[in-house]
Design a protein around this motif. Structure first.
Motif, PDB file in Angstrom:
ATOM      1  N   LEU A  28      18.236  24.025   4.301  1.00 51.84           N
ATOM      2  CA  LEU A  28      18.414  24.290   2.879  1.00 51.84           C
ATOM      3  C   LEU A  28      19.755  24.958   2.602  1.00 51.84           C
ATOM      4  N   LEU A  29      20.081  25.990   3.380  1.00 46.47           N
ATOM      5  CA  LEU A  29      21.345  26.681   3.175  1.00 46.47           C
ATOM      6  C   LEU A  29      22.520  25.733   3.362  1.00 46.47           C
ATOM      7  N   GLY A  30      22.462  24.906   4.391  1.00 44.10           N
ATOM      8  CA  GLY A  30      23.543  23.964   4.636  1.00 44.10           C
ATOM      9  C   GLY A  30      23.698  22.929   3.548  1.00 44.10           C
ATOM     10  N   ALA A  31      22.590  22.580   2.895  1.00 40.98           N
ATOM     11  CA  ALA A  31      22.630  21.544   1.872  1.00 40.98           C
ATOM     12  C   ALA A  31      23.012  22.080   0.500  1.00 40.98           C
ATOM     13  N   VAL A  32      22.629  23.341   0.190  1.00 48.10           N
ATOM     14  CA  VAL A  32      22.839  23.826  -1.176  1.00 48.10           C
ATOM     15  C   VAL A  32      24.073  24.706  -1.327  1.00 48.10           C
ATOM     16  N   ALA A  33      24.640  25.215  -0.241  1.00 42.34           N
ATOM     17  CA  ALA A  33      25.818  26.076  -0.360  1.00 42.34           C
ATOM     18  C   ALA A  33      26.907  25.355  -1.154  1.00 42.34           C
ATOM     19  N   ASP A  34      27.430  26.038  -2.143  1.00 42.12           N
ATOM     20  CA  ASP A  34      28.474  25.471  -2.996  1.00 42.12           C
ATOM     21  C   ASP A  34      29.785  25.443  -2.222  1.00 42.12           C
ATOM     22  N   LEU A  35      30.277  24.248  -1.914  1.00 38.68           N
ATOM     23  CA  LEU A  35      31.516  24.102  -1.161  1.00 38.68           C
ATOM     24  C   LEU A  35      32.665  23.646  -2.044  1.00 38.68           C
ATOM     25  N   HIS A  36      32.500  23.778  -3.349  1.00 37.34           N
ATOM     26  CA  HIS A  36      33.567  23.356  -4.261  1.00 37.34           C
ATOM     27  C   HIS A  36      34.854  24.120  -3.953  1.00 37.34           C
ATOM     28  N   GLY A  37      35.912  23.390  -3.733  1.00 33.02           N
ATOM     29  CA  GLY A  37      37.205  23.994  -3.462  1.00 33.02           C
ATOM     30  C   GLY A  37      37.334  24.606  -2.080  1.00 33.02           C
ATOM     31  N   PRO A  60      35.024  16.980   3.640  1.00 33.85           N
ATOM     32  CA  PRO A  60      36.017  16.547   4.629  1.00 33.85           C
ATOM     33  C   PRO A  60      37.289  17.375   4.639  1.00 33.85           C
ATOM     34  N   GLY A  61      37.512  18.218   3.630  1.00 36.82           N
ATOM     35  CA  GLY A  61      38.758  18.962   3.567  1.00 36.82           C
ATOM     36  C   GLY A  61      38.694  20.380   4.089  1.00 36.82           C
ATOM     37  N   VAL A  62      37.555  20.813   4.631  1.00 38.12           N
ATOM     38  CA  VAL A  62      37.403  22.212   5.015  1.00 38.12           C
ATOM     39  C   VAL A  62      37.562  22.392   6.524  1.00 38.12           C
ATOM     40  N   ASP A  63      38.288  23.438   6.907  1.00 36.35           N
ATOM     41  CA  ASP A  63      38.370  23.863   8.302  1.00 36.35           C
ATOM     42  C   ASP A  63      37.353  24.964   8.516  1.00 36.35           C
ATOM     43  N   ILE A  64      36.650  24.935   9.654  1.00 38.02           N
ATOM     44  CA  ILE A  64      35.469  25.781   9.841  1.00 38.02           C
ATOM     45  C   ILE A  64      35.587  26.612  11.106  1.00 38.02           C
ATOM     46  N   PRO A 105      41.151  37.748  11.352  1.00 41.43           N
ATOM     47  CA  PRO A 105      41.318  36.356  10.909  1.00 41.43           C
ATOM     48  C   PRO A 105      41.907  36.286   9.507  1.00 41.43           C
ATOM     49  N   ALA A 106      42.478  35.136   9.190  1.00 39.14           N
ATOM     50  CA  ALA A 106      42.941  34.892   7.829  1.00 39.14           C
ATOM     51  C   ALA A 106      41.740  34.857   6.894  1.00 39.14           C
ATOM     52  N   SER A 107      41.987  35.033   5.597  1.00 35.58           N
ATOM     53  CA  SER A 107      40.893  35.072   4.635  1.00 35.58           C
ATOM     54  C   SER A 107      40.197  33.724   4.526  1.00 35.58           C
ATOM     55  N   PHE A 108      38.962  33.760   4.033  1.00 35.37           N
ATOM     56  CA  PHE A 108      38.136  32.563   3.914  1.00 35.37           C
ATOM     57  C   PHE A 108      37.834  32.265   2.450  1.00 35.37           C
ATOM     58  N   SER A 109      37.866  30.987   2.109  1.00 34.34           N
ATOM     59  CA  SER A 109      37.440  30.598   0.760  1.00 34.34           C
ATOM     60  C   SER A 109      35.928  30.649   0.638  1.00 34.34           C
ATOM     61  N   HIS A 110      35.236  30.428   1.761  1.00 33.00           N
ATOM     62  CA  HIS A 110      33.778  30.422   1.769  1.00 33.00           C
ATOM     63  C   HIS A 110      33.263  31.067   3.059  1.00 33.00           C
ATOM     64  N   ALA A 154      38.434  35.514   0.324  1.00 34.29           N
ATOM     65  CA  ALA A 154      39.542  35.341  -0.605  1.00 34.29           C
ATOM     66  C   ALA A 154      39.157  35.888  -1.977  1.00 34.29           C
ATOM     67  N   SER A 155      40.153  36.162  -2.804  1.00 35.58           N
ATOM     68  CA  SER A 155      39.907  36.803  -4.094  1.00 35.58           C
ATOM     69  C   SER A 155      38.952  36.003  -4.965  1.00 35.58           C
ATOM     70  N   ASN A 156      39.022  34.686  -4.875  1.00 35.50           N
ATOM     71  CA  ASN A 156      38.110  33.820  -5.645  1.00 35.50           C
ATOM     72  C   ASN A 156      37.082  33.158  -4.743  1.00 35.50           C
ATOM     73  N   GLY A 157      36.830  33.767  -3.569  1.00 34.21           N
ATOM     74  CA  GLY A 157      35.954  33.160  -2.575  1.00 34.21           C
ATOM     75  C   GLY A 157      34.476  33.334  -2.896  1.00 34.21           C
ATOM     76  N   LEU A 158      33.643  32.688  -2.081  1.00 30.96           N
ATOM     77  CA  LEU A 158      32.192  32.674  -2.281  1.00 30.96           C
ATOM     78  C   LEU A 158      31.487  32.976  -0.966  1.00 30.96           C
ATOM     79  N   LEU A 159      30.608  33.972  -0.994  1.00 31.70           N
ATOM     80  CA  LEU A 159      29.723  34.285   0.122  1.00 31.70           C
ATOM     81  C   LEU A 159      28.334  33.792  -0.227  1.00 31.70           C
ATOM     82  N   THR A 160      27.758  32.920   0.609  1.00 30.51           N
ATOM     83  CA  THR A 160      26.420  32.388   0.345  1.00 30.51           C
ATOM     84  C   THR A 160      25.477  32.846   1.444  1.00 30.51           C
ATOM     85  N   VAL A 161      24.370  33.484   1.035  1.00 30.42           N
ATOM     86  CA  VAL A 161      23.435  34.111   1.968  1.00 30.42           C
ATOM     87  C   VAL A 161      22.017  33.664   1.639  1.00 30.42           C
TER      88      VAL A 161
END
Length: 240
Positions: A28-37, A60-64, A105-110, A154-161
């Motif tokens: 569920l977490l993997g499917a619903v996490a908002d990965l926009h941007g 396809p554009g995210v490095d993990i 580490p460098a900052s994360f968008s998500h 990141a300043s506009n980042g998202l933490l999903t828990v």
């Protein structure tokens, strides 16, 4: 990539000789996490790599980056990633969150995490499973997770828990201490109208209205999955 790849990948993970198997929570977490941007994502406590793989399949554009304190699980995650089409975009490291933070580490968008949450229950005799499911002085705490996110998101980042309701309330208090605020909340029930099983909450740095939605895993009658659950997971399960 055709959908049957992930079903095969899930089978490999579920059969792996490691502490945790694929769970409904993780799916569920993997499917619903908002990965926009999403550009740079951290999966904290990756287990055998499920969330990292789902994120790579979805975006396809995210490095993990994926970290896992249990060395056996981390080794299995690295093997699963290496066998996937997304190996070039996922890096697995056998580190605790504290050790990883020490690498600056460098900052994360998500950032995504299904943290240990059985704070009041008896610990399992299986040490690895207990580490994954219980909070304790030697494992990931809510304060540590919130503090890391406050430093490296990141300043506009998202933490999903993902957590059960009582534990989510506790985590929200910790997050509030470091100025991370709920922005979205998915309320998960077994069936419509039944007790709440889990909350999946997205946290941002700026406080505002919380967008709340609900999901029932099972249909109203019988043991079939609900249409909403089927639609959500259809990209990962051929059976759906």
């Amino acid at each position: 990539m055709p959908n049957d790849y992930f079903e095969f990948q899930q089978f490999r993970i579920a059969q792996a000789a490691c502490a945790m198997k694929v769970s409904t929570d993780a799916c569920l977490l993997g499917a619903v996490a908002d990965l926009h941007g999403a550009t740079r994502l951290l999966d904290i406590g990756t287990g055998t790599g499920l969330l990292a793989l789902m994120a790579a399949q979805r975006h396809p554009g995210v490095d993990i980056e994926a970290i896992e304190i249990d060395e056996a699980a981390a080794a299995q995650a690295a093997e699963n990633v290496a066998a996937s089409p997304w190996a070039s975009r996922i890096r697995v490291q056998p580190l605790s969150l504290a050790a990883y933070a020490g690498t600056q580490p460098a900052s994360f968008s998500h950032i995504i995490c299904n943290p240990p949450f059985f704070q009041q229950s008896l610990r399992s005799p299986d040490a690895a499973r207990s580490t994954a499911r219980h909070t304790a002085p030697d494992t990931l705490s809510f304060a540590e997770l919130a503090g890391f996110a406050a430093e490296f998101l990141a300043s506009n980042g998202l933490l999903t828990v993902l957590l059960p309701p009582l534990e989510m309330a506790a985590f929200e208090r910790e997050a509030g201490q470091v100025q991370l605020h709920p922005a979205t909340r998915l309320v998960v029930r077994h069936r419509a109208g039944s007790r709440v099983l889990r909350h999946i909450v997205g946290f941002r740095r700026v406080a505002g209205p919380v967008v709340e939605t609900e999901l029932a895993i099972r249909a109203t009658a019988g043991e079939d999955y609900s249409p909403a659950f089927r639609a959500l997971l259809a990209g990962f399960y051929l059976a759906l």
